[in-house]
Each structure stands twice: as structure tokens, then as C-alpha cells.
Motif scaffolding. Structure first.
Motif, PDB file in Angstrom:
ATOM      1  N   ALA A  15       0.848  -1.204   0.000  1.00 16.42           N
ATOM      2  CA  ALA A  15       0.000   0.000   0.000  1.00 16.42           C
ATOM      3  C   ALA A  15       0.880   1.251   0.000  1.00 16.42           C
ATOM      4  O   ALA A  15       0.662   2.186  -0.785  1.00 16.42           O
ATOM      5  CB  ALA A  15      -0.928  -0.008   1.219  1.00 16.42           C
ATOM      6  N   GLU A  33      10.294   2.758   7.399  1.00 18.46           N
ATOM      7  CA  GLU A  33       9.966   1.342   7.598  1.00 18.46           C
ATOM      8  C   GLU A  33      10.747   0.836   8.810  1.00 18.46           C
ATOM      9  O   GLU A  33      11.958   1.045   8.890  1.00 18.46           O
ATOM     10  CB  GLU A  33      10.315   0.554   6.327  1.00 18.46           C
ATOM     11  N   GLN A  34      10.045   0.151   9.707  1.00 17.98           N
ATOM     12  CA  GLN A  34      10.735  -0.307  10.928  1.00 17.98           C
ATOM     13  C   GLN A  34      11.714  -1.453  10.668  1.00 17.98           C
ATOM     14  O   GLN A  34      12.672  -1.627  11.417  1.00 17.98           O
ATOM     15  CB  GLN A  34       9.711  -0.721  11.975  1.00 17.98           C
ATOM     16  N   ARG A  40       8.222  -7.139   3.310  1.00 15.88           N
ATOM     17  CA  ARG A  40       8.466  -8.507   3.788  1.00 15.88           C
ATOM     18  C   ARG A  40       7.213  -9.386   3.698  1.00 15.88           C
ATOM     19  O   ARG A  40       7.293 -10.559   3.383  1.00 15.88           O
ATOM     20  CB  ARG A  40       9.023  -8.480   5.213  1.00 15.88           C
ATOM     21  N   GLY A  49       0.990 -19.538  -3.539  1.00 17.12           N
ATOM     22  CA  GLY A  49       0.558 -19.104  -4.866  1.00 17.12           C
ATOM     23  C   GLY A  49       0.536 -17.588  -4.823  1.00 17.12           C
ATOM     24  O   GLY A  49      -0.220 -17.023  -4.049  1.00 17.12           O
ATOM     25  N   ASN A  51      -0.679 -14.541  -5.741  1.00 17.88           N
ATOM     26  CA  ASN A  51      -1.759 -13.882  -6.478  1.00 17.88           C
ATOM     27  C   ASN A  51      -1.556 -12.384  -6.368  1.00 17.88           C
ATOM     28  O   ASN A  51      -1.981 -11.770  -5.398  1.00 17.88           O
ATOM     29  CB  ASN A  51      -3.126 -14.243  -5.901  1.00 17.88           C
ATOM     30  N   PHE A 134       7.717   4.030  13.799  1.00 18.85           N
ATOM     31  CA  PHE A 134       6.702   5.002  14.256  1.00 18.85           C
ATOM     32  C   PHE A 134       6.314   4.620  15.685  1.00 18.85           C
ATOM     33  O   PHE A 134       5.898   3.484  15.927  1.00 18.85           O
ATOM     34  CB  PHE A 134       5.512   4.917  13.294  1.00 18.85           C
ATOM     35  N   TRP A 168       1.229 -12.634  11.004  1.00 17.36           N
ATOM     36  CA  TRP A 168       2.612 -12.857  10.564  1.00 17.36           C
ATOM     37  C   TRP A 168       3.512 -11.725  11.072  1.00 17.36           C
ATOM     38  O   TRP A 168       4.148 -11.005  10.290  1.00 17.36           O
ATOM     39  CB  TRP A 168       2.691 -12.972   9.026  1.00 17.36           C
ATOM     40  N   SER A 173       4.166  -6.789  10.536  1.00 13.22           N
ATOM     41  CA  SER A 173       2.762  -6.397  10.716  1.00 13.22           C
ATOM     42  C   SER A 173       2.320  -6.851  12.113  1.00 13.22           C
ATOM     43  O   SER A 173       1.783  -7.941  12.271  1.00 13.22           O
ATOM     44  CB  SER A 173       1.882  -7.052   9.657  1.00 13.22           C
ATOM     45  N   ILE A 337      -3.840 -15.322   7.015  1.00 13.97           N
ATOM     46  CA  ILE A 337      -3.346 -14.631   5.814  1.00 13.97           C
ATOM     47  C   ILE A 337      -3.663 -13.140   5.913  1.00 13.97           C
ATOM     48  O   ILE A 337      -2.889 -12.304   5.459  1.00 13.97           O
ATOM     49  CB  ILE A 337      -3.959 -15.265   4.554  1.00 13.97           C
ATOM     50  N   GLU A 365      -4.064  -2.777   4.818  1.00 13.69           N
ATOM     51  CA  GLU A 365      -4.702  -3.723   5.738  1.00 13.69           C
ATOM     52  C   GLU A 365      -4.878  -3.161   7.141  1.00 13.69           C
ATOM     53  O   GLU A 365      -5.564  -3.762   7.967  1.00 13.69           O
ATOM     54  CB  GLU A 365      -3.876  -5.015   5.753  1.00 13.69           C
ATOM     55  N   LEU A 378      -4.186  -7.871  -1.826  1.00 14.03           N
ATOM     56  CA  LEU A 378      -3.151  -6.967  -2.341  1.00 14.03           C
ATOM     57  C   LEU A 378      -3.775  -5.865  -3.193  1.00 14.03           C
ATOM     58  O   LEU A 378      -3.400  -4.700  -3.070  1.00 14.03           O
ATOM     59  CB  LEU A 378      -2.113  -7.753  -3.143  1.00 14.03           C
TER      60      LEU A 378
HETATM   61  C1  LIG Z   1       1.063 -16.201   4.063  1.00 11.13           C
HETATM   62  C2  LIG Z   1       0.418 -15.045   3.333  1.00 11.13           C
HETATM   63  C3  LIG Z   1       0.085 -15.177   1.993  1.00 11.13           C
HETATM   64  C4  LIG Z   1      -0.553 -14.134   1.331  1.00 11.13           C
HETATM   65  N1  LIG Z   1      -0.850 -14.295   0.011  1.00 11.13           N
HETATM   66  C5  LIG Z   1      -1.488 -13.293  -0.643  1.00 11.13           C
HETATM   67  C6  LIG Z   1      -1.779 -13.423  -2.033  1.00 11.13           C
HETATM   68  O1  LIG Z   1      -1.362 -14.380  -2.704  1.00 11.13           O
HETATM   69  N2  LIG Z   1      -2.509 -12.427  -2.619  1.00 11.13           N
HETATM   70  C7  LIG Z   1      -2.979 -11.334  -1.917  1.00 11.13           C
HETATM   71  O2  LIG Z   1      -3.676 -10.483  -2.485  1.00 11.13           O
HETATM   72  N3  LIG Z   1      -2.641 -11.157  -0.619  1.00 11.13           N
HETATM   73  C8  LIG Z   1      -1.913 -12.109   0.021  1.00 11.13           C
HETATM   74  N4  LIG Z   1      -1.582 -11.933   1.339  1.00 11.13           N
HETATM   75  C9  LIG Z   1      -2.012 -10.683   2.045  1.00 11.13           C
HETATM   76  C10 LIG Z   1      -1.115  -9.488   1.675  1.00 11.13           C
HETATM   77  O3  LIG Z   1       0.249  -9.868   1.748  1.00 11.13           O
HETATM   78  C11 LIG Z   1      -1.402  -8.330   2.659  1.00 11.13           C
HETATM   79  O4  LIG Z   1      -2.797  -8.038   2.632  1.00 11.13           O
HETATM   80  C12 LIG Z   1      -0.630  -7.077   2.259  1.00 11.13           C
HETATM   81  O5  LIG Z   1       0.765  -7.317   2.333  1.00 11.13           O
HETATM   82  C13 LIG Z   1      -0.972  -5.894   3.172  1.00 11.13           C
HETATM   83  O6  LIG Z   1      -0.271  -4.789   2.677  1.00 11.13           O
HETATM   84  P1  LIG Z   1      -0.049  -3.477   3.562  1.00 11.13           P
HETATM   85  O7  LIG Z   1       0.802  -2.571   2.718  1.00 11.13           O
HETATM   86  O8  LIG Z   1      -1.339  -2.958   4.039  1.00 11.13           O
HETATM   87  O9  LIG Z   1       0.748  -3.965   4.849  1.00 11.13           O
HETATM   88  P2  LIG Z   1       2.045  -4.900   5.037  1.00 11.13           P
HETATM   89  O10 LIG Z   1       2.411  -5.608   3.788  1.00 11.13           O
HETATM   90  O11 LIG Z   1       1.751  -5.703   6.242  1.00 11.13           O
HETATM   91  O12 LIG Z   1       3.199  -3.839   5.356  1.00 11.13           O
HETATM   92  C14 LIG Z   1       3.151  -3.034   6.503  1.00 11.13           C
HETATM   93  C15 LIG Z   1       4.550  -2.522   6.745  1.00 11.13           C
HETATM   94  O13 LIG Z   1       4.502  -1.569   7.818  1.00 11.13           O
HETATM   95  C16 LIG Z   1       5.634  -1.761   8.636  1.00 11.13           C
HETATM   96  N5  LIG Z   1       5.335  -1.265   9.989  1.00 11.13           N
HETATM   97  C17 LIG Z   1       4.430  -1.741  10.878  1.00 11.13           C
HETATM   98  N6  LIG Z   1       4.474  -1.032  12.023  1.00 11.13           N
HETATM   99  C18 LIG Z   1       5.419  -0.072  11.848  1.00 11.13           C
HETATM  100  C19 LIG Z   1       5.896   0.970  12.666  1.00 11.13           C
HETATM  101  N7  LIG Z   1       5.421   1.173  13.914  1.00 11.13           N
HETATM  102  N8  LIG Z   1       6.861   1.794  12.176  1.00 11.13           N
HETATM  103  C20 LIG Z   1       7.357   1.598  10.903  1.00 11.13           C
HETATM  104  N9  LIG Z   1       6.949   0.621  10.089  1.00 11.13           N
HETATM  105  C21 LIG Z   1       5.971  -0.219  10.545  1.00 11.13           C
HETATM  106  C22 LIG Z   1       5.848  -3.262   8.627  1.00 11.13           C
HETATM  107  O14 LIG Z   1       7.163  -3.596   9.024  1.00 11.13           O
HETATM  108  C23 LIG Z   1       5.521  -3.611   7.178  1.00 11.13           C
HETATM  109  O15 LIG Z   1       6.666  -3.578   6.352  1.00 11.13           O
HETATM  110  C24 LIG Z   1      -0.883 -12.924   2.016  1.00 11.13           C
HETATM  111  C25 LIG Z   1      -0.516 -12.782   3.354  1.00 11.13           C
HETATM  112  C26 LIG Z   1       0.136 -13.820   4.003  1.00 11.13           C
HETATM  113  C27 LIG Z   1       0.528 -13.646   5.449  1.00 11.13           C
END
Ligand SMILES: Cc1cc2nc3c(=O)[nH]c(=O)nc-3n(C[C@H](O)[C@H](O)[C@H](O)COP(=O)(O)OP(=O)(O)OC[C@H]3O[C@@H](n4cnc5c(N)ncnc54)[C@H](O)[C@@H]3O)c2cc1C
Length: 395
Positions: A15, A33-34, A40, A49, A51, A134, A168, A173, A337, A365, A378
Motif C-alpha cells: 500500500a 519502515e521499521q 516482507r 501461490g 496472487n 513510528f 505474521w 505487521s 493470511i 490492511e 493486495l
Molecule cells: C502467508 C500469506 C500469503 C498471502 N498471500 C497473498 C496473495 O497471494 N494475494 C494477496 O492479495 N494477498 C496475500 N496476502 C495478504 C497481503 O500480503 C497483505 O494483505 C498485504 O501485504 C498488506 O499490505 P499493507 O501494505 O497494508 O501492509 P504490510 O504488507 O503488512 O506492510 C506493513 C509494513 O509496515 C511496517 N510497519 C508496521 N508497524 C510499523 C511501525 N510502527 N513503524 C514503521 N513501520 C511499521 C511493517 O514492518 C511492514 O513492512 C498474504 C498474506 C500472508 C501472510
């Protein structure tokens, strides 16, 4: 010409990265990023898979998200086709697989997709600040960042928070950010597992003998929801793409104490009459061959049906078409997930800024929305990041 502003993006998941890309040509963008690296959880998603998105677009895409309507504008503005074009610009080609899931072209590793995103951001002048955490807000609602044991307030014209959900935690997260938003008077909804396995009490040695085996091409129903797909038997119960979509119904039933019941149709492509014809005149010991049911499926049927029902063709077929399992619990958040909970959508303006703090945006998320697996999670994150970024470009 647009006045160049300073934008802080906190959280380096998909995001935040998409938001950074949209803003970087026009403003000074800093990603905090922390962890030691960004994306990750994106890489963890890539281990199964991968997606990247789903080929559904327009109203069909929007229909996959709840609360209904909340993401419509963002998904309409930057939907799955737009995302695939964006990836293509980065040199990542995709293809549509089963059930509309979109994957990177065969041979492209998840880390290559992430590297392409990162390279593009660096090329656009985005500043990355890794191991910057943060830890709260100062009295001017500026984010406080901790790095190397030192704390400082960020001065930014706009801040986009993209801190992720709460599963995870090894990926970063952790959901620990909730307490900081509570400090601003934002009532953060407790996190719950979504897109997770369910717990079923397996009898005897069933789990030992069958954990890891798939139940392919079955229909799973709970509440109003019914899905065709695959479920895997686990030590604790069941997981897989046929289970995740019914989790919301089970979660409600567990919370209300109304009995969380799961029904498996182990032969969804056959009617009861067709199955009865196939086993007519046969001994129960030949049912498996007659209906083409594998060992794990037969063991499951035996575990959840009585001897009398097994020996009555009609009762046996009834169980094949609607085996009832009681779900005791959802698997813990840590292994889900995705999670629901976080910033309530009611706290957000349509552009994902906080109604009470219009300089602060929350995307991905960390906001309390839900969608099934299959690329929709995603995609929701990319669309929110892109939409919030464009709202900032308009201001
Ligand atoms: C096993 C698994 C399989 C998945 N497979 C799929 C798939 O195939 N397709 C799909 O659509 N989705 C999939 N997902 C879900 C998808 O990965 C997540 O919905 C998505 O990564 C969320 O994105 P985000 O940017 O909101 O947050 P995240 O990807 O969780 O990133 C948040 C970031 O914020 C950082 N952060 C948190 N707190 C702080 C802080 N206090 N200070 C600084 N940084 C901080 C974290 O370190 C992290 O890097 C999967 C998830 C898992 C666990």
C-alpha cells in the motif's frame, strides 16, 4: 506549477509503495519502515501461490470487498487492469491463472517483483529510511519516529500510514501501532483472523493419518456462503481457498454462540440421484471406487458418520453431499493470511484521510475492511495507496 510538498509514508508494504510511486514525480517522498527491508509480507505472500491481483475488474472486483461501497472509488480509479499495466511499465508481465488469479509470468520470482518496485521508487527519488519505527504522535499530530534509540518528530505536509494488519508479525505487521491512534481518540477495532484455517476436533488418529492431504474440488458452505475449491486437512482442522471465504460467517456464529457449522459437499458436480445411481446394488466397501473418493475423503466420511448411515445408501449419499462439521474456533491471528479490525472505515473521509486529522491518511490492511484471497487483498492495498496519493496531488 504544483508546490513541492514533503510527504511521509510510514510502513513499506504494497500500500505504501504504490502511494510513494504516485507521489514521487511531484513531491518529496520519504518512506519510513521499521524493518531492515520493505515488503516482507509481500515476499511471504510470494512463497505460496503469488496472487498479485485478480483479473476481476470494475463492479465484479468491487463486489469482493466489505464493507460494501467503501473501496468502490479507489478500485474504480486503480483497479486490477491498471495495476497490471503499472507492473508492465516496471518490466513485470503477468498472466491470468485459475479463478482469475493473476500471477507474475512464469520464472519471475516474488523478490524480482519487489526489486522492480523498489528500483522504480529509487529512480523517482524516493528516500527510504529503514529501521525507523513510528512510536506515536507529538502534540501537533506529527508522527514520532525512533531510530538508533533517538526519537524525533517528522515534519511533513501529509503523512500516509500503511502499517499493515496484525498477522505474521515476523514480517513487521504487528498491529502495535493501534495504541498510538487510540491516543488521537481513534477507536481502533480489535484485530481478528480472516482468511485463516478453522479448528475442527478430529477423532482418533485422523489428524495423524491425514494432515496435509487435500480435499479437492469440494463445495464448502457456512451461513449464506457457499464456495467451490480445495481444502487441506491440518492437525487442527481445515484450511485452504474453499475455507477462507466462509470464515466471516463462521466468525459471526462463533461470536454469537449460535454454533459454527460447516457443510462439505464432497461431490459438488453430481446430484444426489446421480450418486445413488452410481452406488446402486454395490457393497459399502465398493462405494469409494464407485464414487471416485480418495482415502482421506473416505476417512473423513467414516469419522463423521455413523455405521448405520454408512450402510444406508441414501444416508451415505446425504453425507457425501452435506457432511456437517462443527468449527470450534478460527486459527490464531498470527498465522492468518489477513486480519480484520484496525482503523474503522467510519473514521475515514472518502479519500482515506482521517476525518478529524485531514493531513493524516491510513491505507491498506491497517483499515478495517475484508476481502477473500485470490489477489483481492493486495489489490485493495494498491488501490487505497494509489487513491490516497492522488487525493494528496489534488489538494
Ligand atoms: C502467508 C500469506 C500469503 C498471502 N498471500 C497473498 C496473495 O497471494 N494475494 C494477496 O492479495 N494477498 C496475500 N496476502 C495478504 C497481503 O500480503 C497483505 O494483505 C498485504 O501485504 C498488506 O499490505 P499493507 O501494505 O497494508 O501492509 P504490510 O504488507 O503488512 O506492510 C506493513 C509494513 O509496515 C511496517 N510497519 C508496521 N508497524 C510499523 C511501525 N510502527 N513503524 C514503521 N513501520 C511499521 C511493517 O514492518 C511492514 O513492512 C498474504 C498474506 C500472508 C501472510
Amino acid at each position: 506549477m504544483r508546490e513541492r510538498k514533503r510527504i511521509a509514508i510510514i510502513g513499506g508494504g504494497p500500500a505504501g509503495l504504490v502511494a510513494a510511486d504516485a507521489l514521487a514525480p511531484h513531491h518529496e517522498v520519504h518512506v519510513y519502515e521499521q524493518g531492515r527491508s520493505v515488503g516482507r509480507k509481500f515476499l511471504v505472500a510470494g512463497q505460496g501461490g503469488f496472487n498479485l491481483t485478480n483479473s476481476a475488474d470494475g463492479p465484479a472486483l468491487a463486489a469482493m470487498y466489505s464493507p460494501a461501497g467503501f473501496l468502490d472509488e479507489a478500485l474504480g480509479a486503480f483497479g486490477s487492469n491498471a495495476f497490471r499495466e503499472w507492473l508492465s511499465e516496471l518490466g513485470i508481465e503477468t498472466y491470468v491463472g485459475t479463478s482469475g488469479r493473476v500471477f507474475p509470468t512464469k520464472g519471475t520470482k516474488p523478490v524480482e517483483v519487489l526489486n522492480a518496485m523498489r528500483a522504480r521508487l529509487l529512480e523517482r527519488g524516493v528516500h527510504f529510511h529503514l529501521e525507523h519505527t513510528f512510536v506515536g504522535f507529538d502534540e501537533h499530530t506529527n508522527a514520532i519516529i525512533e531510530h538508533d534509540g533517538q526519537r524525533s518528530s517528522l515534519t511533513a505536509d501529509f503523512t500516509i500510514f500503511s502499517l499493515g494488519g496484525a498477522s505474521w508479525s515476523v514480517t513487521g505487521s504487528t498491529g502495535k501501532w493501534s495504541e498510538h491512534f487510540a491516543q488521537l481518540g481513534i477507536e481502533v477495532t480489535p484485530f481478528l483472523s480472516s482468511n485463516c484455517g478453522v479448528e475442527v476436533e478430529w477423532p482418533g488418529s485422523f489428524a495423524r493419518d491425514h494432515a496435509g492431504k487435500p480435499l479437492k474440488n469440494i463445495a464448502v458452505s457456512a451461513g449464506e456462503r457457499s464456495v467451490i475449491g480445495e481444502a487441506t486437512i491440518t492437525q487442527h482442522g481445515l484450511e485452504g481457498n474453499a475455507i477462507y471465504p466462509v470464515v466471516p460467517a463462521l466468525r459471526d456464529a462463533i461470536a454469537n454462540g449460535t454454533g459454527a457449522l460447516l457443510y462439505l459437499d464432497l461431490k459438488p458436480n453430481n446430484t444426489t440421484d446421480q450418486l445413488l445411481q452410481k452406488i446402486a446394488g454395490k457393497e459399502p466397501k465398493n462405494y469409494a471406487a464407485a464414487l471416485n473418493l480418495d482415502r482421506a475423503t473416505m476417512a473423513l466420511l467414516k469419522a463423521f458418520t455413523t455405521k448405520e448411515r454408512f450402510h444406508s445408501p441414501f444416508a451415505f449419499v446425504q453425507d457425501v453431499k452435506g457432511l456437517q462439521l462443527t468449527v470450534n474456533a478460527l486459527r490464531p491471528i498470527e498465522e492468518a493470511i489477513s486480519t480484520v479490525g484496525g482503523i474503522p472505515t467510519t473514521e475515514l473521509a472518502p479519500d482515506f484521510s482521517l476525518k478529524r486529522y485531514p493531513r493524516l491518511f491510513t491505507v491498506g490492511e491497517m483499515v478495517d475492511w475484508d476481502a477473500p484471497t485470490g489477489g483481492f487483498l493486495l489489490q485493495g492495498c494498491y488501490s487505497m495507496g494509489w487513491y490516497a496519493a492522488h487525493a494528496i496531488l489534488e489538494r
